[in-house]
Design a protein around this motif. Structure first.
Motif, PDB file in Angstrom:
ATOM      1  N   ARG A 164       0.843  -1.186   0.000  1.00 51.76           N
ATOM      2  CA  ARG A 164       0.000   0.000   0.000  1.00 51.76           C
ATOM      3  C   ARG A 164       0.884   1.243   0.000  1.00 51.76           C
ATOM      4  O   ARG A 164       1.967   1.249   0.597  1.00 51.76           O
ATOM      5  CB  ARG A 164      -0.891   0.020   1.237  1.00 51.76           C
ATOM      6  CG  ARG A 164      -2.078  -0.880   1.123  1.00 51.76           C
ATOM      7  CD  ARG A 164      -2.826  -0.919   2.416  1.00 51.76           C
ATOM      8  NE  ARG A 164      -1.994  -1.481   3.484  1.00 51.76           N
ATOM      9  CZ  ARG A 164      -2.357  -1.478   4.766  1.00 51.76           C
ATOM     10  NH1 ARG A 164      -3.499  -0.928   5.125  1.00 51.76           N
ATOM     11  NH2 ARG A 164      -1.582  -2.003   5.676  1.00 51.76           N
TER      12      ARG A 164
ATOM     13  N   GLY B  64      -4.640   1.199  -1.550  1.00 51.47           N
ATOM     14  CA  GLY B  64      -4.285  -0.211  -1.489  1.00 51.47           C
ATOM     15  C   GLY B  64      -4.540  -0.869  -2.832  1.00 51.47           C
ATOM     16  O   GLY B  64      -4.661  -0.184  -3.848  1.00 51.47           O
ATOM     17  N   ASP B  65      -4.627  -2.169  -2.814  1.00 48.93           N
ATOM     18  CA  ASP B  65      -4.864  -2.883  -4.072  1.00 48.93           C
ATOM     19  C   ASP B  65      -6.255  -2.598  -4.624  1.00 48.93           C
ATOM     20  O   ASP B  65      -6.458  -2.540  -5.829  1.00 48.93           O
ATOM     21  CB  ASP B  65      -4.712  -4.397  -3.849  1.00 48.93           C
ATOM     22  CG  ASP B  65      -3.269  -4.754  -3.580  1.00 48.93           C
ATOM     23  OD1 ASP B  65      -2.403  -3.981  -4.034  1.00 48.93           O
ATOM     24  OD2 ASP B  65      -3.011  -5.763  -2.922  1.00 48.93           O
ATOM     25  N   ASN B  66      -7.200  -2.452  -3.711  1.00 52.07           N
ATOM     26  CA  ASN B  66      -8.584  -2.246  -4.161  1.00 52.07           C
ATOM     27  C   ASN B  66      -9.000  -0.805  -3.946  1.00 52.07           C
ATOM     28  O   ASN B  66      -9.990  -0.498  -3.302  1.00 52.07           O
ATOM     29  CB  ASN B  66      -9.531  -3.170  -3.385  1.00 52.07           C
ATOM     30  CG  ASN B  66      -8.982  -4.566  -3.314  1.00 52.07           C
ATOM     31  OD1 ASN B  66      -8.535  -5.099  -4.320  1.00 52.07           O
ATOM     32  ND2 ASN B  66      -8.975  -5.149  -2.123  1.00 52.07           N
ATOM     33  N   GLY B  67      -8.210   0.098  -4.456  1.00 49.90           N
ATOM     34  CA  GLY B  67      -8.577   1.498  -4.333  1.00 49.90           C
ATOM     35  C   GLY B  67      -8.197   2.055  -2.981  1.00 49.90           C
ATOM     36  O   GLY B  67      -7.297   1.558  -2.309  1.00 49.90           O
ATOM     37  N   ARG B  68      -8.937   3.084  -2.604  1.00 40.91           N
ATOM     38  CA  ARG B  68      -8.530   3.823  -1.420  1.00 40.91           C
ATOM     39  C   ARG B  68      -8.784   3.025  -0.142  1.00 40.91           C
ATOM     40  O   ARG B  68      -9.823   2.390   0.021  1.00 40.91           O
ATOM     41  CB  ARG B  68      -9.304   5.136  -1.365  1.00 40.91           C
ATOM     42  CG  ARG B  68      -8.727   6.069  -0.376  1.00 40.91           C
ATOM     43  CD  ARG B  68      -9.101   7.487  -0.660  1.00 40.91           C
ATOM     44  NE  ARG B  68      -8.678   8.306   0.469  1.00 40.91           N
ATOM     45  CZ  ARG B  68      -8.928   9.580   0.575  1.00 40.91           C
ATOM     46  NH1 ARG B  68      -9.587  10.202  -0.367  1.00 40.91           N
ATOM     47  NH2 ARG B  68      -8.522  10.256   1.628  1.00 40.91           N
ATOM     48  N   ASP B  69      -7.801   3.078   0.715  1.00 38.11           N
ATOM     49  CA  ASP B  69      -7.885   2.323   1.961  1.00 38.11           C
ATOM     50  C   ASP B  69      -8.109   3.320   3.099  1.00 38.11           C
ATOM     51  O   ASP B  69      -7.181   3.919   3.609  1.00 38.11           O
ATOM     52  CB  ASP B  69      -6.578   1.545   2.159  1.00 38.11           C
ATOM     53  CG  ASP B  69      -6.677   0.559   3.304  1.00 38.11           C
ATOM     54  OD1 ASP B  69      -7.607   0.706   4.112  1.00 38.11           O
ATOM     55  OD2 ASP B  69      -5.826  -0.344   3.371  1.00 38.11           O
TER      56      ASP B  69
END
Lengths: 332, 560
Positions: free
Chosen positions: A283, A302-307
């Motif tokens: 991230r 992160g991998d799936n957009g905003r963390d």
């Protein structure tokens, strides 16, 4: 053999220079001591001695007084510099064609970082507008003594040009009337600005403020790195790798923590106002702080957009970067 | 690999393979030496890069018998084996051809990706640091536009306190959107190995497709070396360095697009095309740096520094303290990083902390001379001198003193800069002298004394010289710039009343390190160091400039 001799010579030369330095240190300590001063200024009782010895004595004493004066002046300068952090000095431009006879006004800005004085920053100003008006015999007018930044050692992330344009505007343009006709609003605004009074004190203050802020931000980044244990990370990683086989049954929480470990914090722009943060699991985050170190924004991707959660975890409601440092230190 | 090629605005993917027989591939690879070729190949096989540089490998389940017996370079089974292969090549001696053939006909016979080519090209740049000519531009903030139509040209905002920020991936994204759809470019970022720089290599292709179709040989006369543009971003500094294509020597600057078009009309069409491509690209750079949504717009402004030496550029337009403190002023910026040996660095880097009560020895005093004696270069030259001092005649002693004085003066004027071996030399400096001719019996023309010293001085020959014609436009531009300063205009008015003869004097200094050369001339007493004008010390950090009143009037010659 030859190299041995060379080494020896180099060693001896190093010794000589170190001894010379020591000598200088002792000289300055002795000569600035109040008792020495007293001895020198005291009227020496007239002794019966030959004229030649008296002459040498006088000469020696003159030299000593001279040197003592120099040391005294230097000590005073150091005192001013240590206390005021913004001092001026005079310098000379070696260029034979330099404006104003080569007279240069120097600003010395001290910056303290990690309880140490860094090498000061210098701004050297001259008066390029002076000669022209005098040369034409119009006498001095208000614009003639205006200062201009000549040389400086300010790092380019400090907007010196903008500050100079704000606080040290050039003299009013002669052709303001004719220029106003064709120029738009921008020109007029420029002319207005150019005629304004210069304010060296405000310029120096603003510049120093920018410099100190910059160094504070750098210091904060270093503290952050320390709090996240980035400096000693190398060793830890090696240990972890070695111990990996044995600790296969390590707890869930340790794994979690390892994934959440920060692996890099670096300033991302010139002024160290934005930081790139990297986590061990890939991230990345961007922390934006204001000039004074208030947190403006933090985005973690992160991998799936905003963390969002990671961002909240890192900040924990902190509004200043120092709070984040405290948090990280507490966690570790 | 896509089966259908459709025109697109996307950039060329890094994984796109170029046929190894393509002339560009051979050209790029054969420029490298054997050792760098091997190291590049090893870099390709590195874990981080191998996904973009997949070598030709044999399938594991494939039969051994199936193998082509004629294959001179049998394909390896795994990257690991390949790495060992190249390591063994590295250890033994051999020809470059051997490695080159192995790469082209063996391990990458199915093609080299654009990424690989970019790496090879950058390796060449590191091997030959002076192979590119760079010009430095300053990124200047622009004022927010006043009228919504955006018809009036935006002005440079001199009051702005924003320091431009640069984010590589955003920059690339925006830059791509500014490139025309019939031009495809491949971008590759790389951090410079020794200097604090980020280098962007842009490889331009003339094709609407971003697939193999773009690379088909014969479709265009692409793969010209002039279509590779390098942009370097110094760390922590609002400057940008743009390389000029090698084949074209004239100056292409952002502000002088008119000059560019004039030149391209003269030259062959191909050169003109590639130049306009470059111009497009260069125009796109400030736009890509700008962020209109955040009300931050920037423009590029030439800083009149053109050199092949990246180290010099970083020194004069980098993030450090030395930007505006060149020549003798460098003593103010000296942070002790100049000294190579530890002890010397400690001494030279005067920390100047106010807590040090030891009286600082003034520069050029006894201590400094001790230091100089330690310098291997200077000590050798003067070794015999002190011993023989007794035997010197009066005149010899005088000359001895004169050389010593000249050395001191050189030190005062140049400080720590302009050393032959500091690796920060500019190779060409162009100066126009605009001062009126001095009255008879008055002082001589500034800079006259240096003509004999350096190589050549051109007088009034600009019009007949074909190369000079182009440069002249650049000079005129500088003069216009200088004319914008009001104080200059005043001077013009002043002198207009008494007409004086202003000869058109141009000076061009050539050499591997121009200012070190001048310094040496000062040290040997050819140039009188005390009367030498300041621009000859290189303290302004420009390579193109106009001199007026003995002072340079380049782009913001002094200070800010």
């Amino acid at each position: 053999m030859e190299s041995n001799l060379d080494d020896e010579i180099a060693d001896l030369q190093a010794k000589v220079s170190s001894l010379k330095t020591q000598l200088r240190v002792h000289t300055s300590t002795l000569i600035t001591a109040p008792s020495t001063r007293q001895l020198l200024t005291q009227q020496q009782p007239q002794q019966k001695s030959s004229k030649s010895t008296q002459d040498t004595q006088n000469r020696d004493r003159d030299r000593l007084t001279n040197s003592a004066d120099q040391h005294q002046a230097h000590a005073q300068q150091c005192l001013y510099r240590a206390c005021a952090s913004l001092t001026t000095f005079r310098a000379r431009d070696p260029d034979p064609h330099a404006v104003d006879g080569g007279a240069v006004l120097g600003l010395r800005i001290e910056v303290v970082s990690r309880s140490r004085f860094l090498r000061p920053y210098y701004v050297l100003l001259n008066r390029p507008y002076q000669n022209q008006t005098q040369g034409r015999g119009r006498g001095r007018e208000s614009g003639s003594r205006r200062l201009r930044v000549h040389r400086h050692t300010i790092p380019s992330c400090v907007p010196l040009a903008g500050l100079a344009a704000r606080y040290l505007p050039g003299p009013a343009a002669k052709k303001a009337v004719s220029g106003g006709e064709k120029g738009g609003d921008g020109d007029r605004a420029k002319d207005q600005r150019r005629g304004k009074e210069q304010d060296l004190a405000r310029f120096a203050r603003a510049l120093r403020r920018e410099l100190v802020r910059y160094h504070h931000r750098l210091g904060v980044v270093a503290d952050l790195r320390k709090a996240a244990e980035l400096g000693i990370e190398k060793d830890a990683e090696r240990d972890a790798e070695r111990g990996e086989e044995e600790e296969i049954t390590e707890g869930e929480s340790t794994l979690e923590r390892r994934r959440n470990r920060l692996v890099d914090i670096t300033p991302a722009d010139a002024g160290a106002k934005q930081l790139t943060i990297e986590w061990a699991d890939g991230r990345t985050g961007r922390l934006v702080m204001s000039d004074d170190g208030d947190i403006v924004k933090l985005v973690v991707l992160g991998d799936n957009g905003r963390d969002w959660a990671a961002g909240r975890d890192l900040l924990g409601g902190a509004t200043r970067v120092e709070d984040v440092i405290k948090r990280l230190t507490a966690l570790a | 690999m896509a089966r259908i090629s459709i025109p697109t605005t996307a950039r060329l993917p890094s994984s796109l393979r170029v046929d190894p027989n393509n002339s560009a591939v051979t050209k790029i690879l054969s420029r490298l030496t054997r050792s760098s070729l091997i190291s590049v190949a090893l870099d390709w096989l590195d874990e981080a890069n191998i996904s973009l540089a997949v070598p030709y490998l044999r399938d594991d389940d494939e039969d051994e018998d199936n193998e082509d017996v004629d294959d001179f370079y049998p394909a390896a089974r795994s990257p690991r084996a390949l790495i060992e292969n190249y390591l063994s090549l590295q250890e033994r001696k051999g020809s470059k051809r051997e490695v080159l053939d192995r790469i082209v006909e063996g391990d990458w016979r199915h093609g080299l990706t654009l990424y690989q080519l970019a790496m090879a090209d950058l390796q060449y740049l590191y091997d030959h640091p002076t192979s590119q000519k760079w010009s430095a531009y300053r990124i200047m903030p622009l004022q927010a536009p006043h009228d919504p139509d955006g018809e009036e040209l935006p002005e440079v905002d001199r009051l702005s306190l924003t320091v431009p920020r640069f984010h590589p991936s955003t920059f690339l994204k925006t830059l791509q959107s500014h490139v025309l759809p019939d031009v495809k470019a491949h971008y590759n970022f790389d951090a410079h190995r020794s200097l604090p720089l980020l280098i962007l290599r842009i490889f331009i292709l003339d094709s609407p497709y971003n697939t193999n179709h773009a690379l088909q040989s014969g479709s265009t006369t692409n793969f010209d070396s002039s279509r590779t543009v390098y942009i370097a971003f110094p760390d922590a500094s609002p400057y940008i360095f743009i390389s000029k294509p090698q084949s074209t020597t004239s100056t292409t600057s952002v502000s002088s697009t008119s000059a560019t078009s004039a030149v391209s009309a003269r030259g062959p069409t191909a050169a003109g095309e590639s130049k306009s491509l470059n111009a497009l690209l260069v125009e796109g750079i400030p736009k890509s740096l700008s962020r209109p949504l955040c009300r931050e717009r920037f423009t590029l402004q030439s800083t009149d520094l053109v050199t092949r030496n990246l180290a010099e550029l970083v020194e004069r337009r980098g993030g450090g303290r030395t930007n505006c403190a060149g020549g003798g002023w460098s003593i103010y910026a000296d942070e002790g990083r100049g000294g190579s040996s530890g002890e010397r660095g400690k001494k030279r880097g005067r920390k100047e902390t106010p807590l040090d009560l030891v009286l600082p020895s003034p520069p050029l005093s006894e201590l400094d001379q001790d230091q100089e004696n330690l310098d291997p270069g200077s000590a050798a030259g003067r070794k015999g001198a002190p011993a023989a001092a007794v035997l010197l005649t009066e005149s010899e002693r005088r000359s001895e003193r004169a050389t010593k004085r000249a050395r001191l003066v050189a030190k005062a004027r140049f400080g720590e800069t302009g050393m032959v071996r500091d690796g920060k030399g500019v190779e060409r400096v162009d100066i126009v002298i605009e001062d009126p001719f001095p009255k008879v019996g008055g002082q001589e023309v500034g800079g006259e004394e240096d003509e004999g010293g350096e190589e050549m001085a051109q007088r009034d020959s600009a019009r007949s010289d074909p190369k000079g014609g182009k440069r002249k436009s650049r000079f005129d531009q500088i003069l216009e710039n200088a004319g914008e300063n009001e104080d200059d205009e005043e001077d013009d008015n002043n002198t207009a009343s008494a007409p004086t003869w202003r000869p058109h004097v141009k000076l061009t200094f050539h050499g591997s390190h121009v200012f070190a050369g001048i310094r040496q001339l000062v040290e040997s007493g050819v140039i009188d160091g005390e009367r030498m004008p300041g621009w000859m010390t290189g303290e302004e950090g420009v390579t193109i400039g106009a001199v007026r009143h003995g002072r340079i009037r380049g782009y913001k010659g002094s200070g800010v």
